[in-house]
Every structure is written in C-alpha cells, then in structure tokens.
Motif scaffolding. Structure first.
Motif, PDB file in Angstrom:
ATOM      1  N   LEU A   7      -8.242  14.397  20.116  1.00  0.00           N
ATOM      2  CA  LEU A   7      -9.274  13.544  20.714  1.00  0.00           C
ATOM      3  C   LEU A   7      -8.656  12.308  21.355  1.00  0.00           C
ATOM      4  O   LEU A   7      -9.004  11.939  22.495  1.00  0.00           O
ATOM      5  CB  LEU A   7     -10.290  13.140  19.640  1.00  0.00           C
ATOM      6  CG  LEU A   7     -11.385  12.167  20.082  1.00  0.00           C
ATOM      7  CD1 LEU A   7     -12.238  12.780  21.182  1.00  0.00           C
ATOM      8  CD2 LEU A   7     -12.258  11.765  18.894  1.00  0.00           C
ATOM      9  N   SER A   8      -7.714  11.662  20.669  1.00  0.00           N
ATOM     10  CA  SER A   8      -7.082  10.454  21.212  1.00  0.00           C
ATOM     11  C   SER A   8      -6.295  10.773  22.479  1.00  0.00           C
ATOM     12  O   SER A   8      -6.324  10.010  23.458  1.00  0.00           O
ATOM     13  CB  SER A   8      -6.162   9.838  20.155  1.00  0.00           C
ATOM     14  OG  SER A   8      -6.868   9.517  18.992  1.00  0.00           O
ATOM     15  N   HIS A   9      -5.592  11.884  22.487  1.00  0.00           N
ATOM     16  CA  HIS A   9      -4.809  12.266  23.669  1.00  0.00           C
ATOM     17  C   HIS A   9      -5.730  12.515  24.858  1.00  0.00           C
ATOM     18  O   HIS A   9      -5.445  12.063  25.991  1.00  0.00           O
ATOM     19  CB  HIS A   9      -3.981  13.514  23.354  1.00  0.00           C
ATOM     20  CG  HIS A   9      -3.106  13.936  24.482  1.00  0.00           C
ATOM     21  ND1 HIS A   9      -3.532  14.843  25.445  1.00  0.00           N
ATOM     22  CD2 HIS A   9      -1.848  13.573  24.843  1.00  0.00           C
ATOM     23  CE1 HIS A   9      -2.570  15.024  26.333  1.00  0.00           C
ATOM     24  NE2 HIS A   9      -1.535  14.266  25.983  1.00  0.00           N
ATOM     25  N   ASN A  10      -6.840  13.227  24.640  1.00  0.00           N
ATOM     26  CA  ASN A  10      -7.774  13.495  25.739  1.00  0.00           C
ATOM     27  C   ASN A  10      -8.417  12.212  26.245  1.00  0.00           C
ATOM     28  O   ASN A  10      -8.602  12.025  27.462  1.00  0.00           O
ATOM     29  CB  ASN A  10      -8.854  14.472  25.274  1.00  0.00           C
ATOM     30  CG  ASN A  10      -8.293  15.856  24.997  1.00  0.00           C
ATOM     31  OD1 ASN A  10      -7.258  16.233  25.558  1.00  0.00           O
ATOM     32  ND2 ASN A  10      -8.967  16.628  24.158  1.00  0.00           N
ATOM     33  N   LEU A  11      -8.775  11.299  25.312  1.00  0.00           N
ATOM     34  CA  LEU A  11      -9.380  10.024  25.734  1.00  0.00           C
ATOM     35  C   LEU A  11      -8.401   9.217  26.579  1.00  0.00           C
ATOM     36  O   LEU A  11      -8.780   8.638  27.616  1.00  0.00           O
ATOM     37  CB  LEU A  11      -9.820   9.224  24.515  1.00  0.00           C
ATOM     38  CG  LEU A  11     -11.035   9.754  23.740  1.00  0.00           C
ATOM     39  CD1 LEU A  11     -11.266   8.935  22.479  1.00  0.00           C
ATOM     40  CD2 LEU A  11     -12.279   9.726  24.611  1.00  0.00           C
ATOM     41  N   CYS A  12      -7.151   9.147  26.122  1.00  0.00           N
ATOM     42  CA  CYS A  12      -6.157   8.402  26.892  1.00  0.00           C
ATOM     43  C   CYS A  12      -5.948   9.022  28.274  1.00  0.00           C
ATOM     44  O   CYS A  12      -5.721   8.312  29.269  1.00  0.00           O
ATOM     45  CB  CYS A  12      -4.830   8.365  26.127  1.00  0.00           C
ATOM     46  SG  CYS A  12      -4.879   7.359  24.624  1.00  0.00           S
ATOM     47  N   THR A  13      -6.038  10.343  28.348  1.00  0.00           N
ATOM     48  CA  THR A  13      -5.833  11.019  29.640  1.00  0.00           C
ATOM     49  C   THR A  13      -6.946  10.691  30.611  1.00  0.00           C
ATOM     50  O   THR A  13      -6.698  10.296  31.761  1.00  0.00           O
ATOM     51  CB  THR A  13      -5.740  12.533  29.421  1.00  0.00           C
ATOM     52  OG1 THR A  13      -4.657  12.808  28.519  1.00  0.00           O
ATOM     53  CG2 THR A  13      -5.493  13.252  30.739  1.00  0.00           C
ATOM     54  N   VAL A  14      -8.217  10.865  30.199  1.00  0.00           N
ATOM     55  CA  VAL A  14      -9.336  10.657  31.130  1.00  0.00           C
ATOM     56  C   VAL A  14      -9.570   9.175  31.404  1.00  0.00           C
ATOM     57  O   VAL A  14     -10.081   8.820  32.483  1.00  0.00           O
ATOM     58  CB  VAL A  14     -10.614  11.314  30.588  1.00  0.00           C
ATOM     59  CG1 VAL A  14     -10.437  12.822  30.479  1.00  0.00           C
ATOM     60  CG2 VAL A  14     -11.008  10.731  29.242  1.00  0.00           C
ATOM     61  N   LEU A  15      -9.208   8.298  30.449  1.00  0.00           N
ATOM     62  CA  LEU A  15      -9.404   6.858  30.657  1.00  0.00           C
ATOM     63  C   LEU A  15      -8.198   6.195  31.314  1.00  0.00           C
ATOM     64  O   LEU A  15      -8.209   4.980  31.532  1.00  0.00           O
ATOM     65  CB  LEU A  15      -9.692   6.169  29.326  1.00  0.00           C
ATOM     66  CG  LEU A  15     -11.015   6.546  28.644  1.00  0.00           C
ATOM     67  CD1 LEU A  15     -11.118   5.900  27.264  1.00  0.00           C
ATOM     68  CD2 LEU A  15     -12.203   6.141  29.504  1.00  0.00           C
ATOM     69  N   LYS A  16      -7.145   7.004  31.573  1.00  0.00           N
ATOM     70  CA  LYS A  16      -5.929   6.515  32.230  1.00  0.00           C
ATOM     71  C   LYS A  16      -5.289   5.370  31.424  1.00  0.00           C
ATOM     72  O   LYS A  16      -4.923   4.320  31.968  1.00  0.00           O
ATOM     73  CB  LYS A  16      -6.225   6.075  33.668  1.00  0.00           C
ATOM     74  CG  LYS A  16      -6.724   7.218  34.550  1.00  0.00           C
ATOM     75  CD  LYS A  16      -6.961   6.759  35.969  1.00  0.00           C
ATOM     76  CE  LYS A  16      -7.439   7.928  36.854  1.00  0.00           C
ATOM     77  NZ  LYS A  16      -7.660   7.526  38.245  1.00  0.00           N
TER      78      LYS A  16
END
Length: 539
Positions: free
Chosen positions: A35-44
């Motif tokens: 979840l953290s990795h995906n959030l960091c990806t989409v939130l740049k």
C-alpha cells in the motif's frame, strides 16, 4: 494542504479498511508495504522502505494497527505530497483495492466506472469523521443534481418517504449503500443507463474536476487563422480545449490570470455551496442540541418542581401525623420519665453506696499493703543483722583456724625434733659398748630432754584441745547464725517470695590427722612438708 490531506485520507481509509479482512483494525506489514509503495507511486513521493521497517521494528511478526500506520503515513507520505499528481489515478488505485471486496453482487443500472465516480463523489461529500458516511442532506443534494442533469423533476415527496424509512440507528449511508441506492434506479425511474451515466459524469466533472462549464465553441487558430470547433472545459483558473467531448485529444490550455475578466482566487461554487451546507448543518445541529439541552433543563426543572411540591405535600401530611403521634408519645413519655426518674434515683443511691463500700475496701486493702511493706522492711533489716552476725562468725572461725594451723605446725616441728633425738640415741647405743656409760649419761640427758619435749607436747596437746573446743564453740555459733539466717530467709521468702540471699560457696574438704580434722588445706600441708624436709637436711 490541510484540505488536500483530509481528502487523501478518505480514499486511503477505504483502501486500508479493505485490507483489514477480519475487521480487527490491523493490517499485516507486507500489505502495508504494498500500500505504501503504491501511494508513493501515484502521489509522486519518494518511497523509503527502510523507514517503514524502522517504524515497525518492534512488530516484526503480527499485524500492524491502524493507529501505528498513521504516524508513518503522515510523516513519510502525506507531508511530502505536492499538488502535482493525478487525483483520478490516485483515487482509482484506492478504488481498485476496495471495490472487489465491497461492491454489491446484485445487478446495477450503472457501470463500474460510474460506481467509481460515485465513490469519489461520496468521499467529497462525506463528513470528516470515521467511519465515513454521507448524511441525508448531502444525499438529497446529490440526487437533486443528478435529477436536474437528467432533465427530470425532483420528487421531494418520494425522498421524504425514503427518509422516513431510513434506519434511525444510522446517521447516514456508507459509500457502498450510496452506490446501491443510485444504481438500483429508485430515483431515476424512466431514465436509461446512458442518461444516468451522463448525469453521473457531469456531476463528477463539476464536483471533483471543478468544471464550471463545458461545451463546443469556435476557436481561431494561431498559425492558420481559420475557425475550428473545439470542446472547451472551464475551470476556476484554466480553460482547456479538446478535439471532441471524449477529452482524448487535448489541443491546449488557456490560463486565466489577472489579465482576464474572470473572477480569480475564489473556490468553485459547488465547494462553496458544500462548505455553506456543512456550516449550516453544524449551526442547525448546534441549535438543535442547545434546544434539546434547554428542553431537558426545563423538563428536569419541572420534574424537580413537581417532586418538590409532592415532597412538601407528603412532608405536611407526615408532619400532621407526626404532631398527633408526638403529642400522644409526649404524654406517655412524661409518665415513663417520672417512673424512670424514681428508678434512676434509687439506682443512683445504691450505686453511691456501692462506691463508698468499694472506696472503704480499697482504703483497707491499701492500709494492709502498707503494713505488709513495713513488715518486709523490718524483716529486711533483721536479715541484714543476721548476715552481719554470720560474717563475724566466719571471721572468728578463720582466726581460730589460723591459730590451730600454727599450733599444728609447732607440734609437727617438735615431733620432728623428737624423732631426730630418738634416732641419734639408737645410733649411739649401737656405736660401741665402750662409750655406753657416756652414752647412758647422754641418754639420761636426752631422756630428760625427751621428757621435757613430751611435757611440751602434752602442753601443745592441751592447747590444741583447747583450740579445738574453741573451734567447736565458734562452729556452733556459726551454725546458730546460719540457722538464724536461714530462718529469716524462709520467712522473707514465704512472706514475699521475692528475696533470695546469696550464700557463700562450699569449702574444700578438711584434711584428717591423728588428732582429728586439720584446719589447713592440702596445699598448706605440702608447704609444711617441704619446710620439715628442709630443716632435717640442714641438721
């Protein structure tokens, strides 16, 4: 930034809740990493997996709580977010995590894409508290907008009927209940799926994408000065234009700055309206709570007043009843008190007499005790006198014993001399017959000397006998003093049981001689034997 953070947290909450399969409020660390990795990806936002491991280093095995994840989410993700990411992509990522586990399986009149847009709209209109819900006022606002876009008339009676049947135990609907409400067509009867989808898309564009207006207009080209029809989308600070309304081929943007006549710096109207609705709801809620509080206070005051009046009435009735009862009791008590007073008076006299008798008895006992103390003092003085007599007798005994020892020593010395003379006489008789006459003369002299010595020895025997008689007298006197002391000891011990005299220790046994017990010890005898032997050796 605070509003953006709250908006992001709502979508993340849906994703986190979907990962919490057993509804325990905890999610495993491996799922939080994804979840953290995906959030960091989409939130740049730059992703730091080491920070997550360090944050949960004390919980390497079991699931991680939501409260434990929030500090990490705020510090390493949300605080680093800039307004440069694609909000639609962010919402779609969170939607993907939660849709399969929560979307109803019953057939709906809307597509999954429309359900996604309703989900995003829900996050925008929901209250800022968890679990997220949308209140009836916001539901009415959303349904009205959808109905207006579809060109239908709003049926207020139908919505009021729906509100009546609304579950009183709930303050609003969850996002999945809202999607089911819109998707079952209850408020869009007679409308086809395409019309409903178009209405959802237009409301989504207005509320989420901040589209104020959109439509076809003619635009003059920059290089080729011909006029071309373009699809324009107006937002608060920009106008974007596309080849067609599908928004796939974007041709350009027109920034709305200070040189434009459009009012800048104000939020979109739907956001202002939403904020006003929230403020109005808060105001109405506060007024309702204040009114309920006042009503409760008035009701409580009224109940207290009624209770006070009822209490006063009961007290008056009880007071009248008590007054009559008290009067009756007073008369009865007066008679009882008179009888009790007489009884108490007699009892007091009896008690006083008993006290006087006890005082007299105690005085007598005290006098007896004092007399007993005086007797003990007299006994103690007599005991001291007896002890003094015993001490004096012991001193006299010691003096006699020393005198007897001196006489015995003299007697021993004379006997030694006598034995010596007798031995010399025998030696002289055996020496020679020639010297017999001389020896006879010498023997006569020595016999005379022997007779004198025997006379002296007899005198010493008489003196020893006299000393022995004196010793016997002193001994009897000592025995009498000892008996007297013992009798006083027994008297004191029998009388009080407290006094115990200290007696002298036992003496060593006396030596026995031919003339009776000797008044000297074994050590003294050994010293005297040494003295006799020394005298014999010198002679």
């Amino acid at each position: 930034m605070g509003g953006l953070k709250d908006e992001l947290l709502k979508a993340i909450w849906h994703a986190f809740t979907a990962l919490d399969l057993d509804h325990s409020g905890k999610v495993s660390k491996s799922q939080l990493k994804v979840l953290s990795h995906n959030l960091c990806t989409v939130l740049k936002v730059p992703h730091d997996p080491v920070a997550l491991e360090e944050h949960f280093r004390d919980d390497d095995e079991g699931p991680v709580s939501n409260q434990g994840y929030m500090p990490y989410l705020n510090k390493f993700i949300l605080e680093k977010v800039q307004d440069n990411f694609d909000k639609i992509e962010f919402n779609r990522m969170c939607w993907t995590l939660c849709v399969k586990k929560n979307l109803t399986k019953s057939p709906l009149l809307i597509t999954e894409e429309d359900a996604f847009k309703v989900w995003v709209i829900f996050n925008f209109l929901s209250e800022d508290k968890y679990p997220l819900i949308i209140v009836p006022e916001e539901i009415e606002y959303l349904l009205k907008k959808l109905t207006e876009v579809m060109g239908g008339g709003w049926q207020q009676e139908q919505f009021e009927h729906y509100k009546i049947n609304f579950d009183d135990s709930k303050d609003g609907l969850s996002v999945w209940e809202l999607i089911e409400l819109i998707g079952n067509g209850q408020f869009s009867k007679g409308m086809d799926r395409q019309t409903v989808s178009m209405a959802i898309n237009e409301v989504f564009n207005e509320l989420i994408l901040d589209v104020l207006k959109q439509g076809y207009m003619m635009k003059k080209g920059h290089k080729r000065k011909n006029w071309t029809e373009r699809w324009f989308v107006l937002k608060p600070n920009i106008i974007s234009y596309y080849v067609s309304e599908d928004l796939k081929d974007k041709k350009g943007d027109i920034l709305l700055d200070e040189n434009c006549c459009v009012e800048l710096g104000s939020p979109p109207p739907h956001k202002e309206a939403r904020q006003r609705r929230k403020e109005l709801r808060k105001k109405l809620l506060a007024e309702q709570e204040e009114l309920e509080r006042q009503m409760k206070e008035l009701q409580a005051a009224n109940e207290n007043k009624q209770q006070e009046l009822e209490t006063v009435r009961k007290k008056l009735e009880e007071a009248a009843s008590r007054a009559a009862e008290e009067e009756k009791k007073r008369l009865q008590t007066q008679v009882e008190l008179q009888a009790r007073f007489s009884t108490e008076l007699e009892r007091e006299k009896l008690v006083r007499q008993q006290m006087e008798e006890q005082v007299a008895q105690k005085a007598s006992e005290l006098e007896q005790y004092l007399q007993r103390v005086r007797e003990l003092e007299d006994m103690y003085l007599k005991l001291q006198e007896a002890l003094e007599d015993e001490r004096q007798a012991r001193q006299d005994e010691e003096t006699v014993r020393k005198l007897q020892a001196r006489l015995l020593e003299e007697e021993s010395s004379k006997r030694a001399d006598l034995e010596k003379w007798h031995l010399e006489q025998q030696q002289a008789i055996q020496a020679t017959e020639a010297e017999k006459q001389g020896l006879e003369n010498e023997r006569g002299a020595k016999e005379r000397a022997l007779q004198e010595a025997m006379a002296q020895l007899e005198q010493l025997g008489r003196e020893r006998k006299q000393a022995l008689e004196q010793y016997e007298g002193v001994k009897k006197k000592l025995e009498m003093a000892t008996s007297k002391t013992k009798s006083w000891k027994d008297k004191v011990a029998q009388h009080e049981g407290l006094i115990r005299l200290i007696e002298p220790g036992s003496k060593n046994p006396h030596l026995i001689t031919n003339w009776g017990p000797a008044a000297f010890t074994q050590a003294e005898l050994e010293e005297r034997e040494k003295s006799w032997k020394g005298k014999k050796s010198t002679e």
